[in-house]
Scaffold this motif. Structure first.
Motif, PDB file in Angstrom:
ATOM      1  N   VAL A 130     -14.168 -24.951  22.302  1.00 10.62           N
ATOM      2  CA  VAL A 130     -14.023 -23.527  22.037  1.00 10.62           C
ATOM      3  C   VAL A 130     -14.660 -22.800  23.219  1.00 10.62           C
ATOM      4  O   VAL A 130     -15.759 -23.138  23.649  1.00 10.62           O
ATOM      5  CB  VAL A 130     -14.675 -23.118  20.696  1.00 10.62           C
ATOM      6  CG1 VAL A 130     -16.129 -23.509  20.623  1.00 10.62           C
ATOM      7  CG2 VAL A 130     -14.512 -21.638  20.446  1.00 10.62           C
ATOM      8  N   THR A 131     -13.942 -21.830  23.760  1.00 10.35           N
ATOM      9  CA  THR A 131     -14.435 -21.045  24.877  1.00 10.35           C
ATOM     10  C   THR A 131     -14.329 -19.576  24.511  1.00 10.35           C
ATOM     11  O   THR A 131     -13.283 -19.125  24.039  1.00 10.35           O
ATOM     12  CB  THR A 131     -13.609 -21.312  26.156  1.00 10.35           C
ATOM     13  OG1 THR A 131     -13.673 -22.707  26.454  1.00 10.35           O
ATOM     14  CG2 THR A 131     -14.138 -20.524  27.335  1.00 10.35           C
TER      15      THR A 131
ATOM     16  N   SER B 189     -18.101 -26.848  26.137  1.00  7.61           N
ATOM     17  CA  SER B 189     -18.109 -27.911  27.145  1.00  7.61           C
ATOM     18  C   SER B 189     -19.328 -27.810  28.062  1.00  7.61           C
ATOM     19  O   SER B 189     -19.436 -28.562  29.025  1.00  7.61           O
ATOM     20  CB  SER B 189     -16.823 -27.866  27.981  1.00  7.61           C
ATOM     21  OG  SER B 189     -16.734 -26.661  28.691  1.00  7.61           O
ATOM     22  N   GLU B 190     -20.255 -26.899  27.751  1.00  3.75           N
ATOM     23  CA  GLU B 190     -21.476 -26.769  28.539  1.00  3.75           C
ATOM     24  C   GLU B 190     -22.403 -27.952  28.278  1.00  3.75           C
ATOM     25  O   GLU B 190     -22.262 -28.674  27.296  1.00  3.75           O
ATOM     26  CB  GLU B 190     -22.177 -25.450  28.219  1.00  3.75           C
ATOM     27  CG  GLU B 190     -21.380 -24.250  28.672  1.00  3.75           C
ATOM     28  CD  GLU B 190     -22.051 -22.932  28.359  1.00  3.75           C
ATOM     29  OE1 GLU B 190     -23.250 -22.918  28.018  1.00  3.75           O
ATOM     30  OE2 GLU B 190     -21.367 -21.898  28.461  1.00  3.75           O
ATOM     31  N   GLN B 191     -23.353 -28.126  29.148  1.00 10.68           N
ATOM     32  CA  GLN B 191     -24.256 -29.279  29.149  1.00 10.68           C
ATOM     33  C   GLN B 191     -24.924 -29.516  27.792  1.00 10.68           C
ATOM     34  O   GLN B 191     -25.075 -30.657  27.368  1.00 10.68           O
ATOM     35  CB  GLN B 191     -25.321 -29.079  30.237  1.00 10.68           C
ATOM     36  CG  GLN B 191     -26.158 -30.296  30.506  1.00 10.68           C
ATOM     37  CD  GLN B 191     -25.371 -31.403  31.186  1.00 10.68           C
ATOM     38  OE1 GLN B 191     -24.442 -31.138  31.941  1.00 10.68           O
ATOM     39  NE2 GLN B 191     -25.723 -32.633  30.911  1.00 10.68           N
TER      40      GLN B 191
ATOM     41  N   PHE C  73     -23.869 -29.261  24.844  1.00 12.25           N
ATOM     42  CA  PHE C  73     -23.002 -29.829  23.824  1.00 12.25           C
ATOM     43  C   PHE C  73     -22.460 -31.216  24.167  1.00 12.25           C
ATOM     44  O   PHE C  73     -21.806 -31.836  23.340  1.00 12.25           O
ATOM     45  CB  PHE C  73     -21.831 -28.885  23.560  1.00 12.25           C
ATOM     46  CG  PHE C  73     -22.260 -27.506  23.144  1.00 12.25           C
ATOM     47  CD1 PHE C  73     -22.763 -27.270  21.872  1.00 12.25           C
ATOM     48  CD2 PHE C  73     -22.175 -26.440  24.016  1.00 12.25           C
ATOM     49  CE1 PHE C  73     -23.169 -26.014  21.485  1.00 12.25           C
ATOM     50  CE2 PHE C  73     -22.570 -25.170  23.639  1.00 12.25           C
ATOM     51  CZ  PHE C  73     -23.070 -24.958  22.372  1.00 12.25           C
ATOM     52  N   ILE C  74     -22.711 -31.715  25.353  1.00 16.65           N
ATOM     53  CA  ILE C  74     -22.140 -32.988  25.790  1.00 16.65           C
ATOM     54  C   ILE C  74     -22.580 -34.173  24.924  1.00 16.65           C
ATOM     55  O   ILE C  74     -21.741 -34.987  24.550  1.00 16.65           O
ATOM     56  CB  ILE C  74     -22.406 -33.220  27.288  1.00 16.65           C
ATOM     57  CG1 ILE C  74     -21.538 -32.244  28.087  1.00 16.65           C
ATOM     58  CG2 ILE C  74     -22.097 -34.657  27.693  1.00 16.65           C
ATOM     59  CD1 ILE C  74     -21.732 -32.298  29.576  1.00 16.65           C
ATOM     60  N   PRO C  75     -23.870 -34.311  24.577  1.00 15.53           N
ATOM     61  CA  PRO C  75     -24.231 -35.454  23.714  1.00 15.53           C
ATOM     62  C   PRO C  75     -23.492 -35.451  22.373  1.00 15.53           C
ATOM     63  O   PRO C  75     -23.028 -36.501  21.913  1.00 15.53           O
ATOM     64  CB  PRO C  75     -25.740 -35.278  23.501  1.00 15.53           C
ATOM     65  CG  PRO C  75     -26.199 -34.472  24.667  1.00 15.53           C
ATOM     66  CD  PRO C  75     -25.055 -33.568  25.005  1.00 15.53           C
ATOM     67  N   ARG C  76     -23.334 -34.292  21.771  1.00 14.02           N
ATOM     68  CA  ARG C  76     -22.610 -34.208  20.503  1.00 14.02           C
ATOM     69  C   ARG C  76     -21.137 -34.564  20.696  1.00 14.02           C
ATOM     70  O   ARG C  76     -20.544 -35.264  19.886  1.00 14.02           O
ATOM     71  CB  ARG C  76     -22.736 -32.806  19.925  1.00 14.02           C
ATOM     72  CG  ARG C  76     -22.120 -32.662  18.558  1.00 14.02           C
ATOM     73  CD  ARG C  76     -22.280 -31.231  18.052  1.00 14.02           C
ATOM     74  NE  ARG C  76     -21.914 -31.107  16.666  1.00 14.02           N
ATOM     75  CZ  ARG C  76     -20.665 -31.079  16.212  1.00 14.02           C
ATOM     76  NH1 ARG C  76     -19.664 -31.180  17.024  1.00 14.02           N
ATOM     77  NH2 ARG C  76     -20.430 -30.959  14.912  1.00 14.02           N
ATOM     78  N   TYR C  77     -20.557 -34.089  21.782  1.00 15.50           N
ATOM     79  CA  TYR C  77     -19.159 -34.374  22.079  1.00 15.50           C
ATOM     80  C   TYR C  77     -18.943 -35.875  22.264  1.00 15.50           C
ATOM     81  O   TYR C  77     -18.006 -36.451  21.718  1.00 15.50           O
ATOM     82  CB  TYR C  77     -18.722 -33.607  23.329  1.00 15.50           C
ATOM     83  CG  TYR C  77     -17.332 -33.936  23.799  1.00 15.50           C
ATOM     84  CD1 TYR C  77     -16.222 -33.418  23.146  1.00 15.50           C
ATOM     85  CD2 TYR C  77     -17.118 -34.767  24.886  1.00 15.50           C
ATOM     86  CE1 TYR C  77     -14.937 -33.718  23.565  1.00 15.50           C
ATOM     87  CE2 TYR C  77     -15.846 -35.079  25.312  1.00 15.50           C
ATOM     88  CZ  TYR C  77     -14.758 -34.555  24.655  1.00 15.50           C
ATOM     89  OH  TYR C  77     -13.501 -34.857  25.074  1.00 15.50           O
TER      90      TYR C  77
ATOM     91  N   HIS D  41     -10.922 -32.850  15.628  1.00 15.57           N
ATOM     92  CA  HIS D  41     -11.639 -31.692  16.168  1.00 15.57           C
ATOM     93  C   HIS D  41     -13.028 -32.117  16.613  1.00 15.57           C
ATOM     94  O   HIS D  41     -13.732 -32.818  15.895  1.00 15.57           O
ATOM     95  CB  HIS D  41     -11.744 -30.577  15.137  1.00 15.57           C
ATOM     96  CG  HIS D  41     -10.414 -29.988  14.792  1.00 15.57           C
ATOM     97  ND1 HIS D  41      -9.757 -29.120  15.619  1.00 15.57           N
ATOM     98  CD2 HIS D  41      -9.607 -30.167  13.725  1.00 15.57           C
ATOM     99  CE1 HIS D  41      -8.602 -28.781  15.074  1.00 15.57           C
ATOM    100  NE2 HIS D  41      -8.486 -29.416  13.916  1.00 15.57           N
ATOM    101  N   PHE D  42     -13.426 -31.673  17.790  1.00 12.75           N
ATOM    102  CA  PHE D  42     -14.715 -32.048  18.354  1.00 12.75           C
ATOM    103  C   PHE D  42     -15.726 -30.918  18.276  1.00 12.75           C
ATOM    104  O   PHE D  42     -16.792 -31.013  18.840  1.00 12.75           O
ATOM    105  CB  PHE D  42     -14.532 -32.497  19.808  1.00 12.75           C
ATOM    106  CG  PHE D  42     -13.765 -33.777  19.915  1.00 12.75           C
ATOM    107  CD1 PHE D  42     -14.415 -35.000  19.831  1.00 12.75           C
ATOM    108  CD2 PHE D  42     -12.390 -33.777  20.074  1.00 12.75           C
ATOM    109  CE1 PHE D  42     -13.716 -36.187  19.918  1.00 12.75           C
ATOM    110  CE2 PHE D  42     -11.677 -34.959  20.161  1.00 12.75           C
ATOM    111  CZ  PHE D  42     -12.336 -36.157  20.077  1.00 12.75           C
ATOM    112  N   TRP D  43     -15.398 -29.841  17.599  1.00 15.41           N
ATOM    113  CA  TRP D  43     -16.336 -28.746  17.398  1.00 15.41           C
ATOM    114  C   TRP D  43     -16.139 -28.195  15.993  1.00 15.41           C
ATOM    115  O   TRP D  43     -15.112 -28.411  15.367  1.00 15.41           O
ATOM    116  CB  TRP D  43     -16.165 -27.665  18.462  1.00 15.41           C
ATOM    117  CG  TRP D  43     -14.795 -27.051  18.507  1.00 15.41           C
ATOM    118  CD1 TRP D  43     -13.698 -27.541  19.159  1.00 15.41           C
ATOM    119  CD2 TRP D  43     -14.356 -25.862  17.855  1.00 15.41           C
ATOM    120  NE1 TRP D  43     -12.619 -26.719  18.965  1.00 15.41           N
ATOM    121  CE2 TRP D  43     -12.993 -25.681  18.176  1.00 15.41           C
ATOM    122  CE3 TRP D  43     -14.989 -24.926  17.048  1.00 15.41           C
ATOM    123  CZ2 TRP D  43     -12.260 -24.604  17.710  1.00 15.41           C
ATOM    124  CZ3 TRP D  43     -14.254 -23.862  16.584  1.00 15.41           C
ATOM    125  CH2 TRP D  43     -12.905 -23.706  16.927  1.00 15.41           C
TER     126      TRP D  43
END
Length: 123
Positions: free
Chosen positions: A18-19, A37-39, A41-45, A57-59
């Motif tokens: 989501v942006t 996609s910011e830093q 949130f990367i571990p959760r992604y 869905h990834f968010w």
């Protein structure tokens, strides 16, 4: 006669991220942006990417809320006090997307930014 909005908050949604971006309507330039996609949130992604069974869905609403909060703080730093949303665009979204992006708008509002049009999205 109403004046055209100065700043427009638009969302770009996909199954992966989501942006949220705010554009100046006179110059059509992006003045602030936040994304899942910011830093932060990367571990959760990555955890969702390697999960079995895989999710479509990834968010979710929590991630959308945090993205809205980050965007709100960036707008406050810039001195922006109000933004508008394109209500027709938001209403045209599928209901499952609307349910999980409303927390994004609420988070922007909680940072002190007036979000015009959010009241029309309530169920």
């Amino acid at each position: 006669m109403s004046t055209p909005p100065q700043h427009l908050l638009r969302l770009v949604l996909s199954c992966r991220k989501v942006t949220a971006q705010v554009t100046n309507t006179t110059t059509q330039s992006i003045i602030a942006m936040a994304s899942s996609s910011e830093q932060e949130f990367i571990p959760r992604y990555r955890a969702q990417l390697n999960r079995y069974p895989r999710s479509q869905h990834f968010w979710d609403a929590r991630v959308a809320s945090r993205v809205g909060e980050k965007l709100g703080f960036r707008l406050v730093e810039m001195g922006v006090s109000d933004v508008d949303i394109d209500v027709a665009e938001e209403i045209s979204r599928p209901i499952h997307f609307r349910k999980i992006v409303i927390p994004l708008f609420d988070s922007v509002k909680k940072t002190g930014i007036d979000v015009s049009g959010i009241d029309q999205l309530r169920f």
